[in-house]
Design a protein around this motif. Structure first.
Motif, PDB file in Angstrom:
ATOM      1  N   UNK A  52     -81.379 -94.545  38.064  1.00 47.29           N
ATOM      2  CA  UNK A  52     -81.366 -95.337  39.297  1.00 47.29           C
ATOM      3  C   UNK A  52     -80.750 -94.578  40.466  1.00 47.29           C
ATOM      4  N   UNK A  53     -79.716 -93.764  40.178  1.00 44.98           N
ATOM      5  CA  UNK A  53     -79.017 -93.076  41.257  1.00 44.98           C
ATOM      6  C   UNK A  53     -78.128 -91.979  40.680  1.00 44.98           C
ATOM      7  N   UNK A  54     -77.369 -91.333  41.551  1.00 46.94           N
ATOM      8  CA  UNK A  54     -76.484 -90.237  41.142  1.00 46.94           C
ATOM      9  C   UNK A  54     -75.387 -90.743  40.206  1.00 46.94           C
ATOM     10  N   UNK A  55     -74.927 -91.952  40.455  1.00 49.51           N
ATOM     11  CA  UNK A  55     -73.880 -92.518  39.604  1.00 49.51           C
ATOM     12  C   UNK A  55     -74.362 -92.653  38.160  1.00 49.51           C
ATOM     13  N   UNK A  56     -75.602 -93.090  37.991  1.00 47.59           N
ATOM     14  CA  UNK A  56     -76.151 -93.224  36.635  1.00 47.59           C
ATOM     15  C   UNK A  56     -76.237 -91.864  35.940  1.00 47.59           C
TER      16      UNK A  56
END
Length: 207
Positions: A52-56
């Protein structure tokens, strides 16, 4: 499948590997999605298909580090012989260079991840790292080789000592270059010293 198991798809693993290299080199904030796309040699739609994003992606890096350490800890915890031998094997895993990645991950996790992802990594941390060590302590308590504290408390003590030893072992002090040994070196803080301190302490027993 538990929610903290790392991804296994080859393409997803390739992306996580690329992101991990960048995170460990630069830190979370300094890495962009475009950096990861270039490093992994994939398209942006491909990356977003899996993550989903960089955090994931950062979470997946953490899950992989924890899964690798967990596998090695479970093997070490099954070492045949006395409690001290099992603890030396466990300490060798905790004090390995890979543990530096885990400590960086914990710092970055607290600074940049949302509550849900922090909770997921927390569950993985407990299952992969604490559970094998708690098992060693439970066996030591059952055999009468340990006493006074619960297995969980003993596991926390041992992990804390191992992290301190791992932190100090490579350090040197400026201005002491002429010394044949560093002040804090592997000759001072090694696996057997750690286990001896954990099992026997440093106090003098009075008759």
């Amino acid at each position: 499948m538990q929610d903290f198991e790392p991804v296994s798809s080859p393409t997803a693993v390739k992306i996580v590997d690329a992101a991990s290299n960048l995170f460990l080199q630069r830190g979370y904030k300094a890495v962009s999605i475009n950096d990861i796309i270039r490093e992994a040699d994939v398209t942006k739609p491909t990356l977003y298909y899996y993550f989903a994003d960089k955090e994931a992606l950062f979470v997946q890096m953490g899950l992989r580090v924890l899964a690798e350490m967990g596998e090695r800890l479970r093997y070490a915890a099954a070492t045949p012989g006395a409690l001290a031998e099992r603890l030396v094997a466990v300490a060798a895993v905790l004090m390995a260079n890979r543990d530096t990645d885990m400590r960086l991950m914990r710092h970055e996790m607290a600074a940049h991840l949302g509550p849900g992802h922090r909770a997921m990594l927390g569950r993985a941390f407990y299952a992969q790292l604490f559970v094998p060590i708690v098992g060693v302590m439970e066996a030591g308590l059952a055999d009468g080789e340990l006493a006074r504290y619960s297995a969980l408390t003993l596991a926390k003590m041992f992990m804390g000592m191992a992290e301190a030893f791992q932190e100090f072992a490579p350090r040197t002090l400026e201005g002491w270059e002429h010394q044949s040994e560093t002040v804090f070196g592997t000759s001072d803080l090694n696996l057997h010293t750690l286990v001896d301190l954990f099992l026997h302490g440093v106090g003098i027993t009075k008759e």
